[in-house]
Enzyme design. Structure first.
Site, PDB file in Angstrom:
ATOM      1  N   GLY A  15       0.816  -1.219   0.000  1.00  0.00           N
ATOM      2  CA  GLY A  15       0.000   0.000   0.000  1.00  0.00           C
ATOM      3  C   GLY A  15       0.841   1.256   0.000  1.00  0.00           C
ATOM      4  CD  GLU A  34      10.127  -0.960   5.267  1.00  0.00           C
ATOM      5  OE1 GLU A  34      10.446  -1.671   6.246  1.00  0.00           O
ATOM      6  OE2 GLU A  34       8.946  -0.659   4.987  1.00  0.00           O
ATOM      7  CB  CYS A  42       2.711  -8.930  -0.025  1.00  0.00           C
ATOM      8  SG  CYS A  42       2.242  -9.870  -1.488  1.00  0.00           S
ATOM      9  CB  CYS A  47       1.052 -13.411  -0.540  1.00  0.00           C
ATOM     10  SG  CYS A  47       1.255 -11.636  -0.650  1.00  0.00           S
ATOM     11  CE  LYS A  50       0.914 -17.565   2.073  1.00  0.00           C
ATOM     12  NZ  LYS A  50      -0.072 -16.968   2.995  1.00  0.00           N
ATOM     13  CE1 TYR A 177      -3.249 -15.490   4.531  1.00  0.00           C
ATOM     14  CE2 TYR A 177      -4.904 -14.775   6.112  1.00  0.00           C
ATOM     15  CZ  TYR A 177      -3.738 -14.534   5.402  1.00  0.00           C
ATOM     16  OH  TYR A 177      -3.066 -13.346   5.581  1.00  0.00           O
ATOM     17  CD  GLU A 181      -2.259 -19.672   2.115  1.00  0.00           C
ATOM     18  OE1 GLU A 181      -3.019 -19.218   1.235  1.00  0.00           O
ATOM     19  OE2 GLU A 181      -1.426 -18.968   2.718  1.00  0.00           O
ATOM     20  NE  ARG A 198      -8.663 -18.300  19.354  1.00  0.00           N
ATOM     21  CZ  ARG A 198      -8.357 -17.028  19.597  1.00  0.00           C
ATOM     22  NH1 ARG A 198      -7.653 -16.730  20.683  1.00  0.00           N
ATOM     23  NH2 ARG A 198      -8.733 -16.073  18.776  1.00  0.00           N
ATOM     24  N   GLY A 262      -3.164 -15.219  13.771  1.00  0.00           N
ATOM     25  CA  GLY A 262      -3.625 -13.869  13.474  1.00  0.00           C
ATOM     26  C   GLY A 262      -2.492 -12.865  13.374  1.00  0.00           C
ATOM     27  CG  HIS A 436     -16.280 -30.832 -22.560  1.00  0.00           C
ATOM     28  ND1 HIS A 436     -16.497 -31.309 -21.287  1.00  0.00           N
ATOM     29  CD2 HIS A 436     -16.044 -31.909 -23.351  1.00  0.00           C
ATOM     30  CE1 HIS A 436     -16.401 -32.623 -21.311  1.00  0.00           C
ATOM     31  NE2 HIS A 436     -16.125 -33.018 -22.557  1.00  0.00           N
ATOM     32  CD  GLU A 441     -17.009 -29.039 -18.856  1.00  0.00           C
ATOM     33  OE1 GLU A 441     -17.945 -29.002 -19.674  1.00  0.00           O
ATOM     34  OE2 GLU A 441     -16.066 -29.852 -18.949  1.00  0.00           O
TER      35      GLU A 441
END
Length: 447
Positions: A15, A34, A42, A47, A50, A177, A181, A198, A262, A436, A441
């Site tokens: 972002g 930074e 990310c 992400c 990973k 997630y 993963e 938990r 989390g 197909h 499909e």
């Protein structure tokens, strides 16, 4: 007043970099601070690396399946250091690419920790204080770590990419997630995987049918689940193994504990109180629809706001901020019908309302499904089944939710999400001739 910069961005993740680059393109004088590496969670430790590990994990089954398709594949060994090092090299490349993108657009990169010293003042860890007409907080979030005894013996998704070897036995705390993963990929790498959660639910927020199918397949593959299980203590033995005490369950001996419980906004010690920026009960920056905080000159985007913790959402927010504040084009992010995917094994994807959410919101709903065995699995001799589920408004037939689990469903979902976002009906899906033979499909053949 005259400021050092028109915009000072704190945090060079997805972002922040988008906001900085676009604002500079609009003519603003921009700097971004930074303290670690340009690219954010990310790109550096999320992400992207990973997903590369997940690609690597898929070869475990693909190589076995290849024999059923006529390929004489010998027994293959796996080298974790080779994959890990190639992934980290790709992270280095992306870090350099993000840095180049910012500098080529005239954005000054400040390699320092930045905190707020006032509504227009930023204190840097190199001792300087700079001023800016607008400040953007884009510092993201970090993994939550439980406060159990011995928690320091566990790792998080930040450290997992740097493991010296694949653990023979790994306990993953959590069932969201990130947990699912890493559970899938470590299982494919040969680890014995235990997931301790938990509660009794995995992947809360996803449709029950889809998450139940993932649980069924995971159990069939040999993953172990401990529900209603809270880690009470972790102790390291003389042999390096970890003894884990779980409430309501027998103790476990493992080689690694991965916390996937989390993520927490990175607002601690940021000096937000000096600018009058309010936080919610979770420590997230409170913002309005235009990403503005309770301080008129301070904005925030991405995970630090704890709205939707997805990289594409942070990018959209950064773009909207830049266009609104410096581009003369007021823009707001539409948070309705955001598609998401879990790159578990197999992956799942979703957009819109779950069946239960639709019933609560609309009352009358119609649900269509396709439960099938992908053609590749049939010839490979695998019993693993895919499930596609379409949730429709019972009165209008409008598709309000689409939920899928099976090979390649994240790739299929991106196009399907456009149709759901556009408000198309089940009849309009059915009017499309099937492509197909494909798994996609099934989207136009559901009964």
């Amino acid at each position: 007043m005259t400021y050092d910069y028109d915009l000072f961005v704190i945090g060079a993740g997805s972002g922040g970099t988008r906001a900085a680059r676009v604002s500079a393109a609009h003519g603003a004088r921009v700097a971004v601070a930074e303290e670690y590496r340009v690219g954010g969670t990310c790109v550096i430790r999320g992400c992207v690396p990973k997903k590369l590990l997940i690609y690597g994990a898929h070869f475990a089954e693909d190589l076995k399946d290849a024999r059923r398709f006529g390929w004489d594949v010998p027994d293959c060994s796996f080298s974790w250091p080779t994959l890990r090092n190639h992934v980290l090299a790709e992270v280095d490349r992306l870090n350099a690419a993000y840095t180049q993108t910012l500098t080529s657009h005239g954005v000054e990169i400040v390699a320092a920790r930045a905190t707020l010293a006032g509504p227009h003042d930023v204190a840097l860890s190199d001792g300087r204080t700079v001023t800016a007409g607008t400040i953007l907080i884009a510092v993201g979030a970090h993994p939550a770590v439980p406060t159990c005894a011995g928690h320091e013996h566990g790792i998080t998704s930040n450290e997992v990419f740097h493991l010296p070897e694949v653990p023979g036995r790994i306990l993953i705390a959590g069932a969201g997630y990130i947990a699912n993963e890493f559970a899938g990929l470590f299982h494919q790498f040969g680890s014995h995987v235990t997931i301790a959660n938990r509660s009794r639910d995995i992947l809360r927020g996803y449709d029950v049918s889809i998450r139940d199918r993932l649980l069924q397949i995971s159990l069939m593959k040999g993953l172990d689940f401990k529900f209603d299980a809270t880690i009470e203590a972790i102790e390291r033995g003389g042999d390096g193994a970890l003894a884990v005490r779980l409430a309501g369950h027998d103790p476990l001996n493992v080689d690694c504990v991965l916390f996937a419980t989390g993520r927490v906004p990175n607002t601690s010690g940021l000096g937000l109180e000096a600018a009058g920026v309010d936080l919610d009960v979770h420590g997230a920056v409170v913002v309005d629809a235009d990403n503005r905080s309770t301080c008129e000159s301070v904005y925030a985007v991405g995970d630090v706001t704890n709205r939707v913790q997805l990289t594409p959402v942070a990018i959209r927010e950064g773009q909207a901020f830049a266009d609104s504040v410096f581009g003369g084009k007021p823009t707001r992010v539409d948070y309705d019908c955001i598609p998401s995917a879990v790159f578990s094994h197999p992956p799942l994807a979703a957009v819109g309302l779950t069946e239960s959410q639709a019933k609560e919101k609309l009352g009358s709903v119609k649900v269509y499904a396709s439960d099938f065995r992908p053609m590749k699995n049939v010839l490979a001799g695998r019993d693993e089944r895919a499930l596609y589920k379409m949730v429709c408004d019972g009165e209008t037939g409008r598709v309000v939710g689409l939920h899928m689990i099976g090979p390649d469903v994240p790739e299929i979902m991106q196009a399907a999400a456009i149709a759901v976002k556009a408000g198309l009906t089940k009849d309009q899906f059915d009017d499309v001739v099937a492509l197909h033979p494909t798994m996609a499909e099934e989207l136009v053949l559901m009964k």
